[in-house]
Scaffold this motif. Structure first.
Motif, PDB file in Angstrom:
ATOM      1  N   UNK A 194       0.839  -1.187   0.000  1.00  0.00           N
ATOM      2  CA  UNK A 194       0.000   0.000   0.000  1.00  0.00           C
ATOM      3  C   UNK A 194       0.879   1.244   0.000  1.00  0.00           C
ATOM      4  N   UNK A 195       0.444   2.246  -0.721  1.00  0.00           N
ATOM      5  CA  UNK A 195       1.024   3.573  -0.564  1.00  0.00           C
ATOM      6  C   UNK A 195       0.142   4.331   0.415  1.00  0.00           C
ATOM      7  N   UNK A 196       0.743   4.852   1.462  1.00  0.00           N
ATOM      8  CA  UNK A 196       0.041   5.730   2.389  1.00  0.00           C
ATOM      9  C   UNK A 196       0.503   7.152   2.090  1.00  0.00           C
ATOM     10  N   UNK A 243      -1.220  -4.321 -12.429  1.00  0.00           N
ATOM     11  CA  UNK A 243      -1.025  -3.683 -11.132  1.00  0.00           C
ATOM     12  C   UNK A 243       0.341  -3.005 -11.050  1.00  0.00           C
ATOM     13  N   UNK A 244       1.382  -3.717 -11.504  1.00  0.00           N
ATOM     14  CA  UNK A 244       2.734  -3.147 -11.482  1.00  0.00           C
ATOM     15  C   UNK A 244       2.843  -1.957 -12.428  1.00  0.00           C
ATOM     16  N   UNK A 245       2.205  -2.072 -13.597  1.00  0.00           N
ATOM     17  CA  UNK A 245       2.245  -0.976 -14.563  1.00  0.00           C
ATOM     18  C   UNK A 245       1.545   0.259 -14.002  1.00  0.00           C
ATOM     19  N   UNK A 246       0.408   0.040 -13.365  1.00  0.00           N
ATOM     20  CA  UNK A 246      -0.342   1.142 -12.751  1.00  0.00           C
ATOM     21  C   UNK A 246       0.502   1.829 -11.686  1.00  0.00           C
ATOM     22  N   UNK A 287       1.639   5.711 -11.835  1.00  0.00           N
ATOM     23  CA  UNK A 287       1.040   6.513 -10.777  1.00  0.00           C
ATOM     24  C   UNK A 287       2.085   7.191  -9.899  1.00  0.00           C
ATOM     25  N   UNK A 288       3.306   6.647  -9.901  1.00  0.00           N
ATOM     26  CA  UNK A 288       4.339   7.109  -8.971  1.00  0.00           C
ATOM     27  C   UNK A 288       4.602   8.605  -9.079  1.00  0.00           C
ATOM     28  N   UNK A 316      -6.255  12.818 -11.215  1.00  0.00           N
ATOM     29  CA  UNK A 316      -5.726  12.363 -12.485  1.00  0.00           C
ATOM     30  C   UNK A 316      -5.727  13.523 -13.477  1.00  0.00           C
ATOM     31  N   UNK A 317      -4.626  13.699 -14.202  1.00  0.00           N
ATOM     32  CA  UNK A 317      -4.526  14.790 -15.164  1.00  0.00           C
ATOM     33  C   UNK A 317      -5.332  14.462 -16.411  1.00  0.00           C
TER      34      UNK A 317
END
Length: 307
Positions: free
Chosen positions: A172-174, A230-233, A237-238, A255-256
């Motif tokens: 997870x990214x928090x 999932x990895x591509x997203x 997203x990073x 999201x732009x």
């Protein structure tokens, strides 16, 4: 401070307008207190469906509403405000059932600096943090004399937090947001979207002219290899969650327009939202975690992309 906008203006256009509305009091412009990840719906639609960002303090866009104008079934144009408490509660999240919304007046804030931070955590670490939050919340509720204040102190660290769950990777990214200046409404200024641009501002293209949007369809291969997607997203997203200090409009993740166009065919999904009492969140998350990563179901996480 408020802004009044026609119902058909998109959230993106309104945010662009506010960002460019520079005054001596707000040289960096203004913004909505909290807004959603997808910002291409109309502002009236976003309000009427309780579209939200990640703020306990400011809540959904419906909670940021100050008044609205609508046409009822008999053709009467009515202005609804919180002074009519019963009708106000019905109208703020009416999903179109009370009439056609014509105009909304929203709360706005100065586009002040926000610090954005990101931490990588596991799903187990997230569940543990929810257990701790539950215990603190229950204890705060038990103190009847200071319930509201005590509960706020408990949930305040989670006030502006976003979680991006990459299920196959159990990561997870928090993402947390910290306001670097106090929020004050005392220096009020009423900005009308119909006023046009200020001398130092430019009216954003499309502010008064809606453009047709074609259906995106489904991307090739989207139904296979969820771990890959999932990895591509996570990779693309990073760039949206890099730790930094920026004006609020840029700091909060949305999201732009370019990302939306590039990824729309690969971002097709069903969205479900469930409201869970804070006292029950850890139990719910434990069960979800077990379904995803436990041996009973054979690891449902392998069929997921992200949350």
């Amino acid at each position: 401070m408020t802004v009044t906008a026609a119902a058909g203006v998109t959230q993106r256009t309104l945010l662009k307008y506010l960002d460019s509305y520079h005054t001596d009091a707000a040289p960096d412009g203004y913004t909505l207190p909290a807004f959603s990840w997808f910002i291409d719906q109309t502002i009236a639609g976003a309000v009427a469906t309780a579209t939200h960002g990640s703020s306990f303090m400011y809540g959904s866009l419906s909670s940021q509403l100050k008044s609205l104008k609508l046409m009822d079934a008999e053709g009467n144009i009515r202005t609804i405000t919180p002074t009519d408490a019963h009708l106000w509660k019905a109208a703020t999240v009416s999903v179109g059932r009370l009439g056609i919304i014509l105009e909304v007046t929203m709360m706005i804030l100065k586009n002040a600096p926000i610090r954005r931070d990101k931490a990588d955590i596991s799903s187990n670490a997230f569940v543990d943090s929810m257990v701790q939050l539950q215990q603190q919340y229950v204890a705060a509720r038990a103190n009847n004399s200071l319930t509201s204040w005590a509960v706020w102190q408990v949930i305040k660290p989670w006030n502006e937090v976003q979680l991006f769950w990459f299920v196959p990777s159990n990561m997870l990214w928090k993402v947390t947001y910290t306001r670097l200046s106090p929020v004050a409404d005392a220096d009020a200024i009423k900005v009308l979207a119909t006023d046009g641009a200020s001398e130092r501002s430019a009216t954003p293209q499309g502010a008064y002219q809606q453009q047709a949007v074609k259906e995106a369809g489904t991307g090739i291969g989207i139904e296979t290899n969820p771990r890959y997607w999932s990895d591509l997203y996570r990779v693309y997203m990073a760039m949206n969650v890099v730790p930094d200090t920026l004006p609020a409009r840029e700091s909060y993740v949305s999201i732009s327009e370019l990302e939306n166009r590039m990824s729309s065919a690969w971002n097709s999904y069903d969205q479900y939202e469930v409201a869970i009492p804070l006292s029950k969140v850890p139990d719910c998350m434990k069960a979800v975690n077990e379904e995803l990563y436990g041996p009973v179901r054979g690891g449902m996480a392998s069929g997921c992309r992200h949350c």
